[in-house]
Write a protein that holds these residues in place. Sequence first.
Motif, PDB file in Angstrom:
ATOM      1  N   GLY A 397       0.818  -1.203   0.000  1.00 29.07           N
ATOM      2  CA  GLY A 397       0.000   0.000   0.000  1.00 29.07           C
ATOM      3  C   GLY A 397       0.854   1.256   0.000  1.00 29.07           C
ATOM      4  N   ILE A 398       1.992   1.213   0.702  1.00 29.80           N
ATOM      5  CA  ILE A 398       2.899   2.365   0.730  1.00 29.80           C
ATOM      6  C   ILE A 398       3.769   2.388  -0.518  1.00 29.80           C
ATOM      7  CG2 ILE A 398       4.692   3.537   2.066  1.00 29.80           C
ATOM      8  CD1 ILE A 398       3.587   2.292   4.572  1.00 29.80           C
ATOM      9  N   ILE A 399       4.122   1.210  -1.035  1.00 32.73           N
ATOM     10  CA  ILE A 399       4.869   1.150  -2.301  1.00 32.73           C
ATOM     11  C   ILE A 399       4.117   1.923  -3.376  1.00 32.73           C
ATOM     12  CG2 ILE A 399       5.438  -0.401  -4.224  1.00 32.73           C
ATOM     13  CD1 ILE A 399       7.572  -0.575  -2.169  1.00 32.73           C
ATOM     14  N   THR A 400       2.801   1.742  -3.418  1.00 38.22           N
ATOM     15  CA  THR A 400       1.977   2.362  -4.453  1.00 38.22           C
ATOM     16  C   THR A 400       1.977   3.886  -4.346  1.00 38.22           C
ATOM     17  OG1 THR A 400       0.557   0.403  -4.465  1.00 38.22           O
ATOM     18  CG2 THR A 400      -0.309   2.388  -5.505  1.00 38.22           C
ATOM     19  N   ILE A 401       1.996   4.414  -3.136  1.00 35.09           N
ATOM     20  CA  ILE A 401       1.832   5.864  -2.976  1.00 35.09           C
ATOM     21  C   ILE A 401       3.152   6.622  -2.843  1.00 35.09           C
ATOM     22  CG2 ILE A 401      -0.415   5.544  -1.874  1.00 35.09           C
ATOM     23  CD1 ILE A 401       0.927   6.208   0.809  1.00 35.09           C
ATOM     24  N   THR A 402       4.262   5.903  -2.737  1.00 34.64           N
ATOM     25  CA  THR A 402       5.532   6.605  -2.517  1.00 34.64           C
ATOM     26  C   THR A 402       6.010   7.284  -3.801  1.00 34.64           C
ATOM     27  OG1 THR A 402       6.138   5.014  -0.803  1.00 34.64           O
ATOM     28  CG2 THR A 402       7.894   6.384  -1.681  1.00 34.64           C
ATOM     29  N   SER A 403       6.439   8.510  -3.672  1.00 38.43           N
ATOM     30  CA  SER A 403       6.840   9.330  -4.814  1.00 38.43           C
ATOM     31  C   SER A 403       8.081   8.770  -5.503  1.00 38.43           C
ATOM     32  CB  SER A 403       7.123  10.763  -4.353  1.00 38.43           C
ATOM     33  OG  SER A 403       7.782  11.499  -5.360  1.00 38.43           O
ATOM     34  N   PRO A 404       8.107   8.780  -6.838  1.00 44.88           N
ATOM     35  CA  PRO A 404       9.323   8.361  -7.555  1.00 44.88           C
ATOM     36  C   PRO A 404      10.464   9.358  -7.409  1.00 44.88           C
ATOM     37  CG  PRO A 404       7.695   9.187  -9.103  1.00 44.88           C
ATOM     38  CD  PRO A 404       7.014   9.113  -7.770  1.00 44.88           C
ATOM     39  N   LEU A 405      10.182  10.550  -6.856  1.00 43.55           N
ATOM     40  CA  LEU A 405      11.241  11.526  -6.615  1.00 43.55           C
ATOM     41  C   LEU A 405      12.054  11.176  -5.374  1.00 43.55           C
ATOM     42  CD1 LEU A 405       9.309  14.849  -7.328  1.00 43.55           C
ATOM     43  CD2 LEU A 405      10.572  13.403  -8.922  1.00 43.55           C
ATOM     44  N   LEU A 406      11.558  10.224  -4.586  1.00 43.75           N
ATOM     45  CA  LEU A 406      12.242   9.801  -3.376  1.00 43.75           C
ATOM     46  C   LEU A 406      12.918   8.457  -3.603  1.00 43.75           C
ATOM     47  CD1 LEU A 406       9.464  10.705  -0.768  1.00 43.75           C
ATOM     48  CD2 LEU A 406      11.426  12.097  -1.474  1.00 43.75           C
ATOM     49  N   VAL A 407      13.942   8.188  -2.817  1.00 42.72           N
ATOM     50  CA  VAL A 407      14.680   6.927  -2.939  1.00 42.72           C
ATOM     51  C   VAL A 407      14.683   6.232  -1.574  1.00 42.72           C
ATOM     52  CG1 VAL A 407      16.118   7.711  -4.853  1.00 42.72           C
ATOM     53  CG2 VAL A 407      16.880   8.098  -2.495  1.00 42.72           C
ATOM     54  N   PRO A 408      14.829   4.905  -1.569  1.00 42.26           N
ATOM     55  CA  PRO A 408      14.761   4.185  -0.295  1.00 42.26           C
ATOM     56  C   PRO A 408      16.072   4.135   0.464  1.00 42.26           C
ATOM     57  CG  PRO A 408      14.871   2.638  -2.109  1.00 42.26           C
ATOM     58  CD  PRO A 408      14.802   4.000  -2.726  1.00 42.26           C
ATOM     59  N   TYR A 409      17.204   4.355  -0.215  1.00 45.70           N
ATOM     60  CA  TYR A 409      18.509   4.172   0.408  1.00 45.70           C
ATOM     61  C   TYR A 409      19.271   5.497   0.495  1.00 45.70           C
ATOM     62  CZ  TYR A 409      17.491  -0.686  -0.774  1.00 45.70           C
ATOM     63  OH  TYR A 409      16.897  -1.917  -0.900  1.00 45.70           O
ATOM     64  N   ASP A 410      20.088   5.605   1.555  1.00 46.12           N
ATOM     65  CA  ASP A 410      20.944   6.784   1.672  1.00 46.12           C
ATOM     66  C   ASP A 410      22.247   6.546   0.909  1.00 46.12           C
ATOM     67  OD1 ASP A 410      22.547   5.132   3.254  1.00 46.12           O
ATOM     68  OD2 ASP A 410      21.834   5.990   5.142  1.00 46.12           O
ATOM     69  N   ALA A 411      23.171   7.484   1.037  1.00 40.05           N
ATOM     70  CA  ALA A 411      24.421   7.396   0.285  1.00 40.05           C
ATOM     71  C   ALA A 411      25.248   6.192   0.687  1.00 40.05           C
ATOM     72  CB  ALA A 411      25.228   8.686   0.485  1.00 40.05           C
ATOM     73  N   ASN A 412      25.041   5.653   1.896  1.00 40.22           N
ATOM     74  CA  ASN A 412      25.792   4.493   2.366  1.00 40.22           C
ATOM     75  C   ASN A 412      25.101   3.172   2.065  1.00 40.22           C
ATOM     76  OD1 ASN A 412      27.840   6.149   3.505  1.00 40.22           O
ATOM     77  ND2 ASN A 412      26.502   6.528   5.294  1.00 40.22           N
ATOM     78  N   GLY A 413      23.985   3.250   1.374  1.00 42.10           N
ATOM     79  CA  GLY A 413      23.270   2.025   1.028  1.00 42.10           C
ATOM     80  C   GLY A 413      22.352   1.513   2.105  1.00 42.10           C
ATOM     81  N   ASN A 414      22.107   2.302   3.134  1.00 41.04           N
ATOM     82  CA  ASN A 414      21.196   1.891   4.200  1.00 41.04           C
ATOM     83  C   ASN A 414      19.790   2.408   3.919  1.00 41.04           C
ATOM     84  OD1 ASN A 414      23.351   0.748   5.767  1.00 41.04           O
ATOM     85  ND2 ASN A 414      23.926   2.842   6.366  1.00 41.04           N
ATOM     86  N   LEU A 415      18.813   1.657   4.384  1.00 40.38           N
ATOM     87  CA  LEU A 415      17.425   2.082   4.211  1.00 40.38           C
ATOM     88  C   LEU A 415      17.154   3.350   5.009  1.00 40.38           C
ATOM     89  CD1 LEU A 415      15.405  -1.281   4.370  1.00 40.38           C
ATOM     90  CD2 LEU A 415      15.640   0.235   2.403  1.00 40.38           C
TER      91      LEU A 415
END
Length: 1013
Positions: A397-415
């Motif tokens: 449900g959150i996958i569907t609404i999350t903006s494509p302008l945002l990313v799941p990982y930071d610069a270190n590869g952590n969620l």
Amino acid sequence: MNRKALSKVAGLTAFVLLLFAVPVLSFAQNITVNGKVTKSDGQPAQNISVVVKGTTTGTTTNDAGNYQITAPSNGTLVFSGVDLVEQEATINGRTTIDIVLIISDNSLDAVVVVGYGTQRKIDVTGAVARVNLEAMGNAPNTNIGQFLQGTVPGLNVGLSTFAGGTPPIEIRGRVTLGGNQNVLIILDGVQYNGSLSSLNPDDIASIDVLKDASSTAVYGAQAANGVILITSRKGRAGKTRVSYSGAYTTQSPTKDYRPLNRAEYIEQFKDAFWNQAFLGPDYTQPNPAFNVVDVVDATMADANRTMLLNNDFDWWNTATSPGSIWENNLSISGGSDNVSYLLSGGFVDQKNFINADLFKRHTVRANLETKPFSFWRVGLVSSGSFVNQDGAEPTMGIITITSPLLVPYDANGNLIPSPTNTVVPNPLLSYDVDDRERHQYYFANLYSDLDIPFIKGLNYRINFGQNFRTDQHYYASQYGAGLTGLAYKENQDYYDYTFDNILNYTKKFGRHDITVTALYGAIERKYSRTYAEGAGFQRLNLSYNNIQSASTRNTTTNAWSEALNYQMGRINYKFDDKYLLTATLRRDGFSGFAENFKYATFPSVALGWIMSRENFMNNAAWVNFLKLRLSYGSIGNQTTRYQSLARVGTNASYVFGDGGGTAFGQQVNSLANPNLKWERTAGLNVGVDFTLFKSRLTGSLEYYNNNTNDLLYAVAIPSITGFNSILTNLGKIHNTGFEVGLTYQIMNKKDFNWSASFNFWTNKNEIKTLIGLDSDGDGKEDDLIASGLFIGQSIQTIYDYQAGPIYQIGDTPLPGFYTGTMSIVDQDKSGTITAADDRVIIGRMEPAYRWSLYNNMSYKGFALSFFLNSVQGGKDGYLGNNYREYFRDDNAIRNNELNATSFWSPRNPGGKYPRNITGNRAAFTPGMWESRSFVRLQDISLSYNLPSSVLSKIKAQAINIYISAKNLVTFTDWEGWDPETLVPVDGNNVVNGLILNGRPAMRGFTFGIHITY
């Protein structure tokens, strides 16, 4: 299971295995006889038993109908098979003998499984139907429930969107409000309370469905919602038979929905802010001053809000992957007249479209039977199933609404815990966990079947069946408990035993044929659960194996037990092979009912008349068989355990005085009802079985009329009592339906055969009475509006506001509504909308009728089949709420959306779903109730049997290769993932429309092979 019980089981098992050591005699070989067995419709006769008469020497035909056997040159071969007339052939020195077996009229000589025994179909007086397993044999079905879809009139089976999931199953509609709604499953004569996902479909020999009160009455209160009898495969006399089947399936969604990509997502902001992005008065001319950066959430732009983040992350693709199913099954079977055996093993590995929706199952089975003496059979039917469902899905449900302008990982590869910097978590957090979910199922039925010596026709059978299940769910997440870490271990154990004593007496004298059955049995069930949880970890290096290191710990344990005992007597009487009578009386006792009503008695009677055997039918040459059936009976339904008692809760707390401490204790949470009793469903069934036109058309017609009284229901009571409700008996439900099942041999030539089966059925329920009150004095009984129950309407009646068109620019909305919101029909023309005056009955969620069509064509070694399945709502039935709304607030402006969702805006005035940008919610929200009617090309299969010339070279009995497809095409007006499936949302099952939590139904393509040696 305690040690005492284990020792008993071990002793009985050892005794059975010892009996299997009885040696088997062999006979001298003379000549080798080859041949082919075909059915009267021209198709190869598979799995036909070929036995040398008077000996234990035997074999079975392969998938092409071929056989080979060694026999005396002057012997006789006996050919027999299910639904076929047995035939003998004298060898007389011949080395090749081809046989054509006649298909029994309407499968009349076929033996079907009924409660506590079997009957020839010609003698059955109740509504009993057998599932055509061959029709679905090549489909990628990992769950037995999937084989049942559309195969039997009156059997309603839905669709599951989970890997290995069991679909919803219902027989002849709903007959209760608060009682048990589960279909009773009988596996090899024993009640089965495990999941159907634990059973290997390759192990199943037959599935029979009991539908009316007469046929289900032998199971009493357990069978209020119908009975499904599952019989596993057994070994047969003949040489050892080794069979392997394997298949690989690729799966993908039937609908290609996805969230908006970057360009689409940015464009939709113009509609979300149409009052700024466009110029009035019609708001269709672009405003050159509008800049998306000014309206998006701060997390989606750079620090100075001069430009959007340069991301186009595909959350959907990250959370999903192509699905697949890999299946392998191996079995070894054989035996003699004294010993038979079947050993099998199976493995299935299903990866669904959504990541971590996994299902792995290993199964083993050992079915053994021996005859220590000619009058005594002893056997063991046993199986083990080990299911692995490790892994946790992303939060779709959150996958569907999350903006494509945002990313799941930071610069270190952590969620990133929350890419939006809100309480909405990263949807991949639920996926990046250590999740272990295992289920083990153990089943065994030890039986003894004794023909009493010196009393011809008297048989005594004992069934001692056991189900044992263990469930483990272990979980650890570093992101749980507010990012402090969460871990738990949950262990559950379930055990039940069934002990049946069955006495049968059969006697034929003159034109009379009588069978008497007496039963005494008992069932006991036990369950226990232990749950240990820890929250707040410095580190989770040991995952869920170090809960004691948590800063906060919690342990919960609970258990329950229940018991049933029952007695049943049944008489089957036949006179002159034309007139049939079945009378049954069952008495049930259940520990869960009130002290005054622990027991109840349920009678039934059924009559049958084989009209085609009357002399006056001799001139009707086009009628090969005609039987009329009439039955009437009463069956019960039971509540869950402890519902009649005053139950005590342990979480009560009370503060004594100002500044006093909190005391914890116990309190009574429910009222006792010492008069809580069984629901009762009394049902009439009228049936016709027929075979016409030289056995080309066979079929059955059924009409049933049921009334359920003393409904189990929790009635609201005044809160001054200290309680909200009490479970009691009230009301009446009327349930009727009509069923048609037809099979027609369209073409029957030497090399080409074509047959078709058509099923059609309807069901309608109606609430006749509820609590019997007339509070408003209008002379009519009051409805329970808050519960959605209405006198004279179906159980799933829809009572709601009637949706009107969306308010457009320039419209004058009613008070409480705004431009872009959905209007509501003002039923009383008062100019305002109120709950009391403007809600109406929209329709119902139940369908009007269902139908299915199965076609099977064969040409030489090729076979093509396809299966259509349909559910139709008619005028106002089978409706689902497909309401969606865009309401602009601080959360909505961040959210993405499915690409198929069309929201209203001034430049999209025909948009289907409302869009409200005022910041004020509409006063009332209607449902968008739409038809879910559909026609689905559910299964299609093309197979080829290798010819005997090839098989003989590799010493194989049969090799069949096939390709098949499932859920290939669905014709429907429903807009959403699937019209048939339900998905869990906030603890409720909702129709799978264009919802954010929707799950796709899967389309599959399969390549498989069957090999028999």
